[in-house]
Structure formats: C-alpha cells, structure tokens
Design an enzyme around this catalytic site. Structure first.
Site, PDB file in Angstrom:
ATOM      1  N   SER A 123       0.904  -7.643  12.543  1.00 27.55           N
ATOM      2  CA  SER A 123       1.475  -7.246  11.308  1.00 27.55           C
ATOM      3  C   SER A 123       2.075  -8.165  10.599  1.00 27.55           C
ATOM      4  O   SER A 123       2.451  -9.156  10.847  1.00 27.55           O
ATOM      5  CB  SER A 123       2.679  -6.080  11.576  1.00 27.55           C
ATOM      6  OG  SER A 123       3.181  -5.892  10.612  1.00 27.55           O
ATOM      7  N   TYR A 164      10.748  -4.707  16.401  1.00 31.28           N
ATOM      8  CA  TYR A 164       9.056  -4.426  16.174  1.00 31.28           C
ATOM      9  C   TYR A 164       8.208  -5.745  15.793  1.00 31.28           C
ATOM     10  O   TYR A 164       7.092  -5.975  16.598  1.00 31.28           O
ATOM     11  CB  TYR A 164       9.016  -3.374  14.985  1.00 31.28           C
ATOM     12  CG  TYR A 164       7.439  -3.090  14.342  1.00 31.28           C
ATOM     13  CD1 TYR A 164       7.046  -3.789  13.393  1.00 31.28           C
ATOM     14  CD2 TYR A 164       6.455  -2.857  15.439  1.00 31.28           C
ATOM     15  CE1 TYR A 164       5.586  -3.627  12.751  1.00 31.28           C
ATOM     16  CE2 TYR A 164       5.007  -2.616  14.865  1.00 31.28           C
ATOM     17  CZ  TYR A 164       4.638  -3.109  13.784  1.00 31.28           C
ATOM     18  OH  TYR A 164       3.253  -3.395  13.227  1.00 31.28           O
ATOM     19  N   LYS A 172       5.188  -8.203  17.997  1.00 27.99           N
ATOM     20  CA  LYS A 172       4.064  -8.701  17.602  1.00 27.99           C
ATOM     21  C   LYS A 172       4.101 -10.208  17.774  1.00 27.99           C
ATOM     22  O   LYS A 172       2.812 -10.411  18.066  1.00 27.99           O
ATOM     23  CB  LYS A 172       3.709  -8.027  16.156  1.00 27.99           C
ATOM     24  CG  LYS A 172       3.440  -6.392  16.137  1.00 27.99           C
ATOM     25  CD  LYS A 172       2.309  -6.045  16.570  1.00 27.99           C
ATOM     26  CE  LYS A 172       2.052  -4.471  16.146  1.00 27.99           C
ATOM     27  NZ  LYS A 172       0.893  -4.057  16.977  1.00 27.99           N
TER      28      LYS A 172
HETATM   29  C1  WQD Z   1       7.463  -0.275   0.926  1.00 23.61           C
HETATM   30  C2  WQD Z   1       8.271  -0.134  -0.462  1.00 23.61           C
HETATM   31  C3  WQD Z   1      10.715   0.136   0.164  1.00 23.61           C
HETATM   32  C4  WQD Z   1      10.400   4.366   1.269  1.00 23.61           C
HETATM   33  C5  WQD Z   1       6.541  -1.050   6.779  1.00 23.61           C
HETATM   34  C6  WQD Z   1       6.711  -1.345   8.067  1.00 23.61           C
HETATM   35  C7  WQD Z   1       6.027  -2.097   8.974  1.00 23.61           C
HETATM   36  C8  WQD Z   1       4.467  -2.335   8.337  1.00 23.61           C
HETATM   37  C9  WQD Z   1       4.181  -1.958   6.980  1.00 23.61           C
HETATM   38  C10 WQD Z   1       3.239  -1.907  10.429  1.00 23.61           C
HETATM   39  C11 WQD Z   1       9.789  -1.131  -0.096  1.00 23.61           C
HETATM   40  C12 WQD Z   1      10.150   1.221  -0.579  1.00 23.61           C
HETATM   41  C13 WQD Z   1      10.290   2.976   0.893  1.00 23.61           C
HETATM   42  C14 WQD Z   1      11.207   5.042   0.466  1.00 23.61           C
HETATM   43  C15 WQD Z   1      11.444   3.231  -0.885  1.00 23.61           C
HETATM   44  N1  WQD Z   1       3.810  -1.351   9.161  1.00 23.61           N
HETATM   45  N2  WQD Z   1      10.581   2.407  -0.197  1.00 23.61           N
HETATM   46  N3  WQD Z   1      11.721   4.593  -0.602  1.00 23.61           N
HETATM   47  O1  WQD Z   1       8.756  -1.576   4.740  1.00 23.61           O
HETATM   48  O2  WQD Z   1       6.963  -2.857   3.544  1.00 23.61           O
HETATM   49  O3  WQD Z   1       6.703  -1.920   5.802  1.00 23.61           O
HETATM   50  O4  WQD Z   1       4.876  -0.855   6.558  1.00 23.61           O
HETATM   51  O5  WQD Z   1       3.110  -3.029  10.597  1.00 23.61           O
HETATM   52  O6  WQD Z   1       6.092  -1.775   9.995  1.00 23.61           O
HETATM   53  O7  WQD Z   1       8.025  -2.099   7.881  1.00 23.61           O
HETATM   54  O8  WQD Z   1       6.810  -0.241   3.815  1.00 23.61           O
HETATM   55  O9  WQD Z   1       6.568   1.748   2.817  1.00 23.61           O
HETATM   56  O10 WQD Z   1       8.629   1.563   4.302  1.00 23.61           O
HETATM   57  O11 WQD Z   1       8.207   0.315   2.019  1.00 23.61           O
HETATM   58  O12 WQD Z   1      11.850   2.963  -2.155  1.00 23.61           O
HETATM   59  O13 WQD Z   1      11.484   6.336   0.548  1.00 23.61           O
HETATM   60  O14 WQD Z   1       9.055   0.854  -0.643  1.00 23.61           O
HETATM   61  O15 WQD Z   1      12.064  -0.455   0.024  1.00 23.61           O
HETATM   62  O16 WQD Z   1      10.120  -1.951  -1.103  1.00 23.61           O
HETATM   63  P1  WQD Z   1       7.334  -1.563   4.277  1.00 23.61           P
HETATM   64  P2  WQD Z   1       7.376   0.981   3.361  1.00 23.61           P
END
Ligand code: WQD
Length: 354
Positions: free
Chosen positions: A124, A149, A153
């Site tokens: 990841s 997490y 990895k």
């Molecule tokens: C994306 C953007 C949030 C939800 C995750 C995991 C990681 C990896 C990829 C496996 C950010 C914003 C989110 C919401 C929001 N998976 N957001 N409101 O955090 O980049 O990574 O997925 O490896 O495990 O951490 O993805 O989709 O949670 O957030 O504003 O309700 O959307 O702040 O900028 P993230 P995400």
C-alpha cells in the site's frame, strides 16, 4: 498456470479473480470471510462462467493451509488477504500485527515447504512517508508509515526481502496500491464495506443513492488548490489488471521488485464530488468537517516504473470510476448484505462452482 489467491472473496480479490479467469488462469481461492461473503465469488462465477475452487481457510491455520497446497499444484500466489482499515488498526494494532504479519509468515512457510516461490504481494502507498511538497511519489520515496496498518505492510515488505536473501529462488513482486475505487463494469461486484464507509468513494456512492444524507469533507484548509485532500484514485479493474502484468513479470526474473499501482494523477475531494454529480446528474450535499487525524494533504503516484518494467498503466478515468461505483451501488444498495452467506463450518470446505 494455477494461481492461489488469498483474500480472493474481498473487494480487490473478486475483481482480480475475474481478470485471472478471463485471461485463462486456473485459480484457487482461500479466504476466512471475516470481511467478505461467498456471494462476491458466486458473482465472479456468474461474470466469467468459469468454475474454481474456494476454501474457507484462515492464513493462521497452517494445517488447513497445507491441505490446500497438497490438493493443488500451485504455480504462483497472489497474496491479498489482510486487514486494511487505518482507523481500526489504530484502535486495535495487535489484531493487525497478528493477522497481517503472522498470516503472511505462515503463508510463506507453507509456500517454501511446497517449493512455491513465486509471489505477488498486495502492499500500500500508506508505507510511504508523507510528502513535503506537491510531487509524485516514486518507489524510491522514503518509507514512513504513520499508522499500524501501514507498519504491517512495511514490515511484510522487509520480511519478503529477507526471505529472498535467504533463498534466491524466490520471485516476489510488491504492489503498492494508491486508492482503489470503482467497480466491475457489470455492476455485479464492487466495494462492500460493513457499516458506515470510512473511505471517500463508497461514502460518496451511498450519498448519491440516498443511503447517507451528506458527505463530510474532512478539511478544506489543506495547501491544495481547493483546500481539500488530493489522492491518486485508480479504477479497481485497472488495479486488478496490474496484478496480471506483475504475475507475467515474475516468470522473467527472480528477486524482489516494487511497483506503484496508481494513475499518476491526483484529484481533490471537491473534484471527485463534482465528477460524481456530473456522472449521476445528482446534487451531493456536503458539510465541511475538521481534518481527519492521520490524513495527508496530497498523495499521488509516479507510475513510470510499472509502465517501463511491467508494461502496465491505468487506462480508466475518474468518469469511469464514478460511473461504475454508482452502477454497483445503485444495483446493490445493501451491497451483498441481503445475500450474506457465511460458510457453515470453520474448516476447509471446497465450493466447486460447477
Ligand atoms: C480520501 C480523501 C479524506 C472520507 C485509504 C486508506 C488506505 C488505502 C487507501 C489500502 C482524503 C477525504 C474521505 C470522507 C472525506 N487503502 N474523505 N470524507 O485515507 O487516502 O487512504 O485508502 O491500502 O488504507 O487509508 O482514502 O478514501 O479514506 O480518503 O473528506 O467521508 O477523501 O480526507 O482526503 P485515504 P480515503
């Protein structure tokens, strides 16, 4: 060629199984169904028309894992099984260390015992240290996970390197996923998170179909053009195809190699929200909320290495990501929930999809 897919019943796993079957691979799936159901695999069978073996096995259960290897002449393993919630890993780190690391150790021990030394591992982008300025992250970027997490990895990556150093017969490709999103074009399989989704795409999808009232945008004060977080979203089908390119590359050389799987483009929360509105014709209500602990301002991939060495690149844009995510959610407002089928007994069971 027979490929063992661990975690094959999950979101990435089901999409990978479709691509493997449609490209002529024989597959064997193992899964402990802790965060997935048989229904996703049943639909893989429906999409591809191909039958395959599924075993209800936990990677910590060495005895039954060995049974699977004794029943099948496995050529390569694609290892997806693992917990992946950043938030949950922070509240329950030992669950993640036990499951992700010890599970991988057991898998590698059994592979070694059966002389299977060809492995594609699902890592990841969370292994990377946060970037200081707005630049693409290459595989050479310093590592520095900020949550348990991501630590699991990174430790598994180190373990795989040590395994290769001890036995250079191993061929290992490590794939660092950026943000997998979307769903298969059929709308039959997709992301099926339990409860309120933590990630942006499934949350947006539920708002669009009216299952959730509004999106909470976690911070609009980041140093980005519109103030919201920027990520490299990659269509799950492009991601799945990347595994087939890595599998093919395994046969060309031994050793350990790492590849980013992303699009190389970053999109903000607002940009994704607007794209969802444009694709669905719906207005998506949102509220600005405080930043989420652990979030970074931006993260997007330098994908040149995968293109040069694997010959792979993502081809689906954010319109397809939003369209396919919406189609899945619209067709399955409760995910696989209504058809949640758990195997009855916790033992090795073969579901021959005949
Ligand atoms: C994306 C953007 C949030 C939800 C995750 C995991 C990681 C990896 C990829 C496996 C950010 C914003 C989110 C919401 C929001 N998976 N957001 N409101 O955090 O980049 O990574 O997925 O490896 O495990 O951490 O993805 O989709 O949670 O957030 O504003 O309700 O959307 O702040 O900028 P993230 P995400």
């Amino acid at each position: 060629m027979k490929v063992l897919v661990t975690g094959g019943a999950g979101y990435i796993g089901t999409h990978l199984c479709v691509e493997l079957l449609e490209n002529g691979y024989e597959i064997v799936v193992i899964d402990n169904f802790s965060t997935s159901t048989l229904e996703g695999l049943r639909r893989v069978r429906e999409i591809t028309g191909k039958s395959f073996h599924v075993y209800y096995v936990n990677l910590l259960d060495k005895k039954n894992l060995k049974k699977v290897f004794s029943l099948h002449q496995i050529d390569s393993v694609i290892h997806l099984a693992g917990y992946k919630s950043v938030r949950e890993s922070t509240s329950d780190p030992m669950k993640y260390y036990r499951n992700n690391i010890e599970g991988t150790m057991t898998l590698c021990e059994v592979m070694q015992e059966f002389n299977v030394t060809s492995l594609v591992f699902s890592s990841s982008a969370t292994v990377y240290a946060p970037v200081e300025k707005y630049e693409a992250i290459s595989e050479k970027h310093p590592l520095g996970p900020t949550n348990p997490y991501g630590h699991t990895k990174r430790l598994i990556e180190e373990m795989l390197r040590d395994i290769f150093d001890s036995n250079t017969d191993w061929c290992i490709r490590i794939l660092r996923y950026f943000n997998p999103v979307g769903a298969h074009k059929s709308g039959l399989i997709g992301e099926n998170p339990k409860g309120i989704p933590a990630n942006l795409f499934p949350y947006l999808s539920k708002v669009v179909v009216g299952k959730l009232p509004a999106l909470f945008i976690y911070g609009d004060d980041y140093p980005t053009p519109d103030g919201t977080g920027i990520r490299d979203y990659i269509h799950v089908t492009d991601l799945a195809k990347g595994h087939l390119y890595a599998l093919h590359n395994l046969s060309s050389s031994s050793g350990v190699n790492v590849y980013n799987l992303g699009t190389g483009k970053g999109y903000s929360v607002f940009e994704m929200l607007r794209e969802f509105e444009s694709v669905t014709g719906k207005i998506i209500p949102y509220l600005i909320a405080p930043r989420r602990k652990g979030d970074v301002a931006f993260s997007f991939a330098d994908v040149s290495k995968a293109k040069e060495e694997l010959g792979w690149e993502a081809t689906r844009g954010i319109d397809s990501m939003c369209h396919d995510a919406w189609k899945w959610q619209r067709n399955n407002p409760n995910g696989y929930e209504l058809t949640r089928i758990k195997p009855l007994k916790k033992e090795v069971m073969s579901y021959d999809w005949l």
